[in-house]
Design an enzyme around this catalytic site. Structure first.
Site, short mmCIF file in Angstrom:
data_model
loop_
_atom_site.label_atom_id
_atom_site.label_comp_id
_atom_site.label_asym_id
_atom_site.label_seq_id
_atom_site.Cartn_x
_atom_site.Cartn_y
_atom_site.Cartn_z
N LYS A 66 2.86 2.05 2.41
CA LYS A 66 2.85 2.58 3.79
C LYS A 66 3.91 1.86 4.61
CE LYS A 66 -1.81 4.12 4.98
NZ LYS A 66 -2.92 3.94 5.93
N LYS A 69 0.84 -1.21 0.00
CA LYS A 69 0.00 0.00 0.00
C LYS A 69 0.87 1.25 0.00
CE LYS A 69 -2.72 -0.86 3.65
NZ LYS A 69 -3.83 -0.63 4.61
N1 C2G Z 1 -10.33 6.67 9.19
C1 C2G Z 1 -11.34 7.58 9.52
N2 C2G Z 1 -11.01 8.84 9.87
C2 C2G Z 1 -9.71 9.25 9.88
C3 C2G Z 1 -8.68 8.33 9.56
C4 C2G Z 1 -9.02 7.04 9.20
O1 C2G Z 1 -12.53 7.23 9.52
N3 C2G Z 1 -9.44 10.54 10.23
C5 C2G Z 1 -10.72 5.32 8.81
C6 C2G Z 1 -10.35 4.99 7.36
O2 C2G Z 1 -11.33 5.51 6.47
C7 C2G Z 1 -10.34 3.45 7.40
C8 C2G Z 1 -9.88 3.16 8.84
O3 C2G Z 1 -10.04 4.37 9.59
O4 C2G Z 1 -11.66 2.95 7.21
C9 C2G Z 1 -8.44 2.73 8.89
O5 C2G Z 1 -7.66 3.72 8.25
P1 C2G Z 1 -6.15 3.35 7.85
O6 C2G Z 1 -5.48 2.70 9.00
O7 C2G Z 1 -5.54 4.56 7.20
O8 C2G Z 1 -6.38 2.20 6.76
P2 C2G Z 1 -6.19 2.28 5.18
O9 C2G Z 1 -4.76 2.59 4.86
O10 C2G Z 1 -7.27 3.14 4.67
O11 C2G Z 1 -6.37 0.74 4.78
O12 C2G Z 1 -8.11 -2.94 2.39
C10 C2G Z 1 -8.39 -1.69 2.96
C11 C2G Z 1 -7.14 -1.03 3.50
O13 C2G Z 1 -6.44 -1.91 4.36
C12 C2G Z 1 -7.53 0.24 4.26
#
Ligand code: C2G
Length: 129
Positions: free
Chosen positions: A46, A44
């Site tokens: 990351k 990803k």
């Molecule tokens: N999130 C949120 N508000 C934020 C930050 C994150 O609602 N201010 C939500 C994201 O939308 C996601 C969840 O928290 O639903 C996890 O976010 P991340 O850890 O950044 O995950 P991500 O990189 O989006 O990975 O297969 C799907 C991926 O693994 C999602």
């Protein structure tokens, strides 16, 4: 028993993560969180501060979370929904539309992100201070 699943890295846990976990749980009785492995994070683009094991330990301590499983690939969602008998798939709306292909297997819900907070912002603010 209504079963909910959500996916993410959940690094440097913050209120945006807690908000989506709390709201995802409100859609059912049992919340499964698939957290990205360190290898999948690399896919990803990351690099999490906390390792998979540390992020798993932290997520398992959250009252809304009932089970934590690893996310290794983009493709595993269909299998997860089937194997874990998932009724509702929940993601933040930055993913809106991306997982609609699951809608013939379960309810697909995109929830508004929490504004003003992100792991990236935390890192940037810490670097500045
Ligand atoms: N999130 C949120 N508000 C934020 C930050 C994150 O609602 N201010 C939500 C994201 O939308 C996601 C969840 O928290 O639903 C996890 O976010 P991340 O850890 O950044 O995950 P991500 O990189 O989006 O990975 O297969 C799907 C991926 O693994 C999602």
């Amino acid at each position: 028993m209504k079963r909910v699943i959500t996916y993410g890295t959940f690094d440097l846990l913050h209120t945006g993560h807690i908000n989506i976990l709390r709201r995802a749980k409100e859609f059912g009785d049992y919340l499964i969180v698939a957290i990205s492995s360190d290898e999948f994070n690399a896919l990803k683009g990351k690099k999490a501060y906390y390792s998979f094991e540390q992020r798993k330990l932290i997520l398992e301590a959250i009252r809304y979370v009932d089970e934590v499983i690893p996310e290794h690939t983009w493709e595993q969602k269909i299998r997860d929904v089937r194997d874990y008998n998932v009724d509702v798939f929940v993601m933040g709306d930055d993913w809106k539309g991306k997982f609609d292909f699951l809608s013939d297997m379960c309810e697909v819900v995109y929830l508004p992100r929490t504004v003003g907070i992100s792991t990236t912002k935390i890192r940037e603010d810490l670097t500045k201070s």
